[in-house]
Design a protein around this motif. Sequence first.
Motif, short mmCIF file in Angstrom:
data_model
loop_
_atom_site.label_atom_id
_atom_site.label_comp_id
_atom_site.label_asym_id
_atom_site.label_seq_id
_atom_site.Cartn_x
_atom_site.Cartn_y
_atom_site.Cartn_z
N LYS A 98 0.85 -1.18 0.00
CA LYS A 98 0.00 0.00 0.00
C LYS A 98 0.89 1.24 0.00
N THR A 99 0.61 2.14 -0.91
CA THR A 99 1.40 3.37 -1.01
C THR A 99 0.48 4.56 -0.80
N PRO A 100 0.96 5.62 -0.13
CA PRO A 100 0.11 6.79 0.08
C PRO A 100 -0.21 7.46 -1.25
N ALA A 101 -1.44 7.93 -1.36
CA ALA A 101 -1.87 8.57 -2.61
C ALA A 101 -1.23 9.93 -2.79
N GLY A 102 -0.89 10.61 -1.69
CA GLY A 102 -0.35 11.95 -1.80
C GLY A 102 -1.44 12.97 -2.06
N ARG A 103 -1.03 14.10 -2.61
CA ARG A 103 -1.96 15.20 -2.82
C ARG A 103 -3.04 14.82 -3.83
N MET A 104 -4.28 15.26 -3.55
CA MET A 104 -5.39 14.99 -4.45
C MET A 104 -6.24 16.24 -4.60
N ARG A 105 -6.88 16.35 -5.74
CA ARG A 105 -7.92 17.36 -5.96
C ARG A 105 -9.18 16.61 -6.34
N LEU A 106 -10.31 17.12 -5.87
CA LEU A 106 -11.58 16.37 -5.98
C LEU A 106 -11.94 16.04 -7.42
N TRP A 107 -11.95 17.03 -8.32
CA TRP A 107 -12.45 16.76 -9.67
C TRP A 107 -11.55 15.80 -10.44
N PRO A 108 -10.24 16.00 -10.51
CA PRO A 108 -9.41 15.02 -11.24
C PRO A 108 -9.49 13.62 -10.65
N THR A 109 -9.51 13.51 -9.32
CA THR A 109 -9.58 12.19 -8.69
C THR A 109 -10.90 11.51 -9.03
N THR A 175 4.72 10.39 -15.49
CA THR A 175 3.40 10.68 -16.03
C THR A 175 3.40 12.07 -16.62
N THR A 176 2.51 12.33 -17.56
CA THR A 176 2.35 13.69 -18.08
C THR A 176 0.99 14.27 -17.69
N ARG A 177 0.24 13.51 -16.90
CA ARG A 177 -0.99 14.04 -16.30
C ARG A 177 -1.24 13.28 -15.01
N HIS A 178 -1.12 13.98 -13.91
CA HIS A 178 -1.31 13.35 -12.60
C HIS A 178 -2.79 13.04 -12.43
N VAL A 179 -3.12 11.75 -12.27
CA VAL A 179 -4.53 11.37 -12.26
C VAL A 179 -5.28 11.87 -11.04
N LEU A 180 -4.57 12.25 -9.97
CA LEU A 180 -5.23 12.69 -8.75
C LEU A 180 -5.27 14.21 -8.58
N THR A 181 -4.42 14.93 -9.30
CA THR A 181 -4.41 16.39 -9.18
C THR A 181 -4.77 17.08 -10.49
N GLY A 182 -4.65 16.38 -11.60
CA GLY A 182 -4.90 16.99 -12.91
C GLY A 182 -3.72 17.79 -13.44
N GLU A 184 -0.56 18.83 -15.38
CA GLU A 184 -0.06 18.32 -16.64
C GLU A 184 1.43 18.58 -16.78
N GLY A 185 2.06 17.83 -17.67
CA GLY A 185 3.49 17.92 -17.90
C GLY A 185 4.23 16.78 -17.25
N PRO A 186 5.44 16.47 -17.70
CA PRO A 186 6.22 15.37 -17.12
C PRO A 186 6.45 15.57 -15.63
N GLN A 187 6.18 14.53 -14.84
CA GLN A 187 6.28 14.60 -13.39
C GLN A 187 6.26 13.18 -12.83
N PRO A 188 6.62 13.00 -11.55
CA PRO A 188 6.52 11.68 -10.94
C PRO A 188 5.07 11.19 -10.92
N ALA A 189 4.90 9.89 -11.08
CA ALA A 189 3.57 9.29 -11.04
C ALA A 189 3.15 9.02 -9.59
N PRO A 190 1.85 9.11 -9.30
CA PRO A 190 1.37 8.76 -7.96
C PRO A 190 1.38 7.24 -7.75
N PHE A 191 1.11 6.84 -6.52
CA PHE A 191 1.04 5.41 -6.15
C PHE A 191 2.35 4.69 -6.46
N THR A 192 3.48 5.39 -6.25
CA THR A 192 4.79 4.81 -6.52
C THR A 192 5.36 4.17 -5.27
#
Length: 237
Positions: A98-109, A175-182, A184-192
């Motif tokens: 189990k890995t922490p989800a980290g930061r989230m925003r309601l609509w993208p999540t 990732t180029t779109r964080h699925v939990l924050t929305g 965009e651009g190259p960045q680390p993926a969540p659930f790593t």
Amino acid sequence: MELAPHLHRLGNDIVACYLIDTPEGITLIDAGLPGHWRDLQRALRSLGKTTADIRGLVLTHGDSDHIGFAERLRREHGVPVYVHAADAERARTGRKPKTPAGRMRLWPTTRFFAYALSKNAIPTAHVKEVVEVADGDVLDLPGSPAIVGMPGHSPGSVAVHVPAVDAIFVGDALTTRHVLTGREGPQPAPFTDEPERALDSLDRLAALSASWVLPGHGAPWQGSGPAAAAAVRAAAR
């Protein structure tokens, strides 16, 4: 969606997988969600091909949103499914830390989980039989995909380098779109599993020549592997 000659994306910026079409047959990279089976069939029809033309499916890792239709393709059509040995159990059973989800925003999540449900993400169809691969392997499949170990997101996370289509398929190594924050651009993926190890693995992209860097989540990225790695590291600061 055709990205370039012989290179196609199934899905969208939320969850994507890829199809490589060559005269020798088709290689798939990742299998998205179960509902992407219909996307696959539409793509095959548009190419004048069928599932009989698929020679193999290569997984960038064993998470549920990358193995979607893999078992159906294996069971119903005999297509071999390749995954790094360190992620073979994850692909077969779903067992993972189990890995922490980290930061989230309601609509993208909400959008991510709603899309997953619309593509029949539950229950997960795990892959009962896999072909294990290792870092450095060049597979005897159309396009001669080369396995590049990139542990961190998962122990057996890999990039798949296919010079024939000038592309590196990176799964969730970035990732180029964080699925939990929305974002965009190259960045680390969540659930790593191991974020620092995942950043270290980006060094592996420096030696790879390609003009496409293709993640499992987010827009296709046109640029070199080293440039993508640098952008991810900058985003992680």
